[in-house]
Design a protein around this motif. Structure first.
Motif, PDB file in Angstrom:
ATOM      1  N   UNK A 124     -12.049  -9.475  75.459  1.00 56.40           N
ATOM      2  CA  UNK A 124     -11.990 -10.857  75.009  1.00 56.40           C
ATOM      3  C   UNK A 124     -12.740 -11.744  75.999  1.00 56.40           C
ATOM      4  N   UNK A 125     -13.400 -12.777  75.504  1.00 55.55           N
ATOM      5  CA  UNK A 125     -14.064 -13.708  76.417  1.00 55.55           C
ATOM      6  C   UNK A 125     -12.999 -14.537  77.136  1.00 55.55           C
ATOM      7  N   UNK A 126     -13.404 -15.168  78.230  1.00 47.89           N
ATOM      8  CA  UNK A 126     -12.453 -15.955  79.028  1.00 47.89           C
ATOM      9  C   UNK A 126     -11.845 -17.076  78.186  1.00 47.89           C
ATOM     10  N   UNK A 148      -6.728  -6.552  69.925  1.00 47.04           N
ATOM     11  CA  UNK A 148      -5.534  -5.915  69.378  1.00 47.04           C
ATOM     12  C   UNK A 148      -5.871  -5.002  68.205  1.00 47.04           C
ATOM     13  N   UNK A 149      -6.973  -5.276  67.530  1.00 46.36           N
ATOM     14  CA  UNK A 149      -7.371  -4.420  66.417  1.00 46.36           C
ATOM     15  C   UNK A 149      -7.803  -3.031  66.897  1.00 46.36           C
ATOM     16  N   UNK A 150      -8.141  -2.916  68.200  1.00 47.88           N
ATOM     17  CA  UNK A 150      -8.663  -1.656  68.728  1.00 47.88           C
ATOM     18  C   UNK A 150      -7.708  -0.949  69.691  1.00 47.88           C
ATOM     19  N   UNK A 151      -6.801  -1.703  70.302  1.00 47.17           N
ATOM     20  CA  UNK A 151      -5.917  -1.095  71.301  1.00 47.17           C
ATOM     21  C   UNK A 151      -4.670  -1.963  71.482  1.00 47.17           C
ATOM     22  N   UNK A 152      -3.565  -1.299  71.853  1.00 44.00           N
ATOM     23  CA  UNK A 152      -2.326  -2.042  72.132  1.00 44.00           C
ATOM     24  C   UNK A 152      -2.021  -2.091  73.633  1.00 44.00           C
ATOM     25  N   UNK A 153      -3.024  -1.792  74.467  1.00 44.59           N
ATOM     26  CA  UNK A 153      -2.799  -1.765  75.907  1.00 44.59           C
ATOM     27  C   UNK A 153      -2.305  -3.110  76.432  1.00 44.59           C
ATOM     28  N   UNK A 154      -2.934  -4.183  75.984  1.00 45.74           N
ATOM     29  CA  UNK A 154      -2.516  -5.508  76.433  1.00 45.74           C
ATOM     30  C   UNK A 154      -1.116  -5.854  75.970  1.00 45.74           C
ATOM     31  N   UNK A 210      -8.521  -8.882  80.184  1.00 42.34           N
ATOM     32  CA  UNK A 210      -8.637  -7.560  80.803  1.00 42.34           C
ATOM     33  C   UNK A 210      -8.492  -6.432  79.785  1.00 42.34           C
ATOM     34  N   UNK A 211      -8.152  -6.788  78.547  1.00 40.35           N
ATOM     35  CA  UNK A 211      -7.835  -5.747  77.563  1.00 40.35           C
ATOM     36  C   UNK A 211      -8.730  -5.853  76.325  1.00 40.35           C
TER      37      UNK A 211
END
Length: 307
Positions: free
Chosen positions: A172-174, A198-204, A194-195
Motif C-alpha cells: 500500500x502507498x503511504x 487484503x485481497x492478496x494476503x491476510x498478514x497485516x 508494510x503489508x
C-alpha cells in the motif's frame, strides 16, 4: 445569537485572529440553528474552539481571583468543593455546572462569580447541545472542479485500516491511519504500508490482531494493579499535572484513571472481536505476485465489517 452576547468568551479570545475565529464560530452556530443542521466537522471544530475559551473564561473570572494560589482557604471547604464540581472545561460541562449552582444554598463572591459566568454561557451550551441531534456526517460537497483521476492507479483494501488505498508494487502507498473502533485522530502513518493488500494476503490483518491482543494484556495488567498506583498524570488544556495519592484531587483522578482503563479494555476487546470476524471470513481473491504458486480456488468478496 451574536458574538457580543457572550462577553466573557469574547474577552478570552485574546488576539485578533482568535477573536475573528470566535466571532465566526458563533455566527456559524447561529446559522446552523436557523437551518436545523450542521456538518460534523464544523460541529466538532466549534465545540473544541469554544471549549478552550470556556476554560479560559472560568480561569480568568473564577479560578484566579478566588481559588488559585491558596485563595480558596478564605472561602471555606464547602465553597471549594462546589468549585471543584463547577469548573467546566467545555460547554457540555456548563450545563451540569448550572444544575449544581441552582441547587446550592451557598453564597459569597466566588459563588456569584460562578453563577455569572455560567448563566451567560448556558444559552450557548444549550444551543450546541440541541444541534447534536442535527449533525450531518461528512464534509460539504466541493463546488470546485473535480481532480483528474489517474487511469493507471490501482486501488485495493489496506489490511490494517480497511480503507481503499492505492497500491504501488505489492504494498500500500503511504497513508494515515485511524483505528476503526477507537476513534483516535489520524496518525502520520498506517502500519498497513508494510503489508500486501487484503485481497492478496491476510498478514497485516493477523499482525493487527496480535497487536491488539498484546495491548489488551497490558491494559488488563494495569487494571489488576489499579489499587497499587500512587501517582496519576492528568491533562487539561494540554497542561499535564501529576496527582499523588493523598492529594485533594486523588479520588477523582483515580476514578478517572480506572474509568479510562475500563473504556480502553472494552474498546480493545471490541476491536479484537471485529478482527477475528474478518479473519474468519478472509479469502484470497487476487493473485499475489510474490506467491504466484498459490491458486485461488474461489473468488470471495472483500471482508467487510460485522453486520
Amino acid at each position: 445569537m451574536h458574538p457580543d452576547d457572550f462577553p466573557f468568551l469574547k474577552a478570552s479570545a485574546i488576539g485578533s485572529k482568535k477573536l475573528e475565529r470566535y466571532q465566526s464560530f458563533i455566527l456559524k452556530l447561529d446559522a446552523a440553528i436557523a437551518e436545523g443542521r450542521i456538518r460534523k466537522v464544523e460541529y466538532e471544530e466549534i465545540k473544541s474552539e469554544l471549549g478552550r475559551l470556556v476554560d479560559r473564561a472560568y480561569q480568568t473570572n473564577v479560578n484566579e481571583p478566588y481559588f488559585n494560589a491558596g485563595r480558596w482557604e478564605e472561602w471555606g471547604n464547602e465553597i471549594y468543593m462546589l468549585h471543584c464540581q463547577c469548573d467546566p472545561s467545555n460547554l457540555h460541562e456548563v450545563i451540569a455546572c448550572a444544575k449544581k449552582l441552582a441547587k446550592t444554598e451557598l453564597t459569597g463572591k466566588p459563588v456569584d462569580a460562578m453563577r455569572e459566568v455560567t448563566d451567560q454561557l448556558l444559552p450557548l451550551a444549550n444551543a450546541l447541545k440541541s444541534l447534536k441531534a442535527q449533525i450531518v456526517l461528512g464534509r460539504a460537497p466541493s463546488t470546485g472542479p473535480a481532480k483528474p483521476e489517474n487511469p493507471n492507479k490501482i486501488v485495493r483494501t489496506c489490511s490494517c485500516c480497511f480503507r481503499a488505498i492505492a497500491v504501488q508494487g505489492n504494498r500500500m502507498v503511504h497513508h494515515g491511519y485511524r483505528r476503526p473502533s477507537w476513534g483516535y485522530g489520524q496518525t502520520a502513518s498506517c502500519p498497513g504500508i508494510r503489508y500486501k493488500p487484503l485481497e492478496r494476503s491476510n498478514e497485516g490483518l493477523v499482525a493487527m490482531r496480535n497487536s491488539s491482543q498484546r495491548e489488551l494484556e497490558k491494559l488488563q495488567e494495569k487494571w489488576e494493579q489499579r489499587e497499587q498506583v500512587t501517582s496519576i498524570m492528568t491533562e487539561k488544556n494540554r497542561v499535564k499535572t501529576t496527582v499523588n495519592k493523598g492529594d485533594p484531587d486523588w479520588d477523582r483522578a483515580h476514578r478517572g484513571y480506572v474509568w479510562k482503563l475500563d473504556q480502553a479494555m472494552r474498546s480493545e476487546k471490541s476491536e479484537i472481536e471485529g478482527l477475528d470476524f474478518r479473519l474468519s471470513r478472509w479469502k484470497q481473491t487476487e493473485v499475489d505476485p510474490e506467491r504466484p504458486d498459490i491458486k485461488i480456488e474461489e473468488i470471495a468478496p472483500t471482508p467487510g465489517p460485522k453486520p
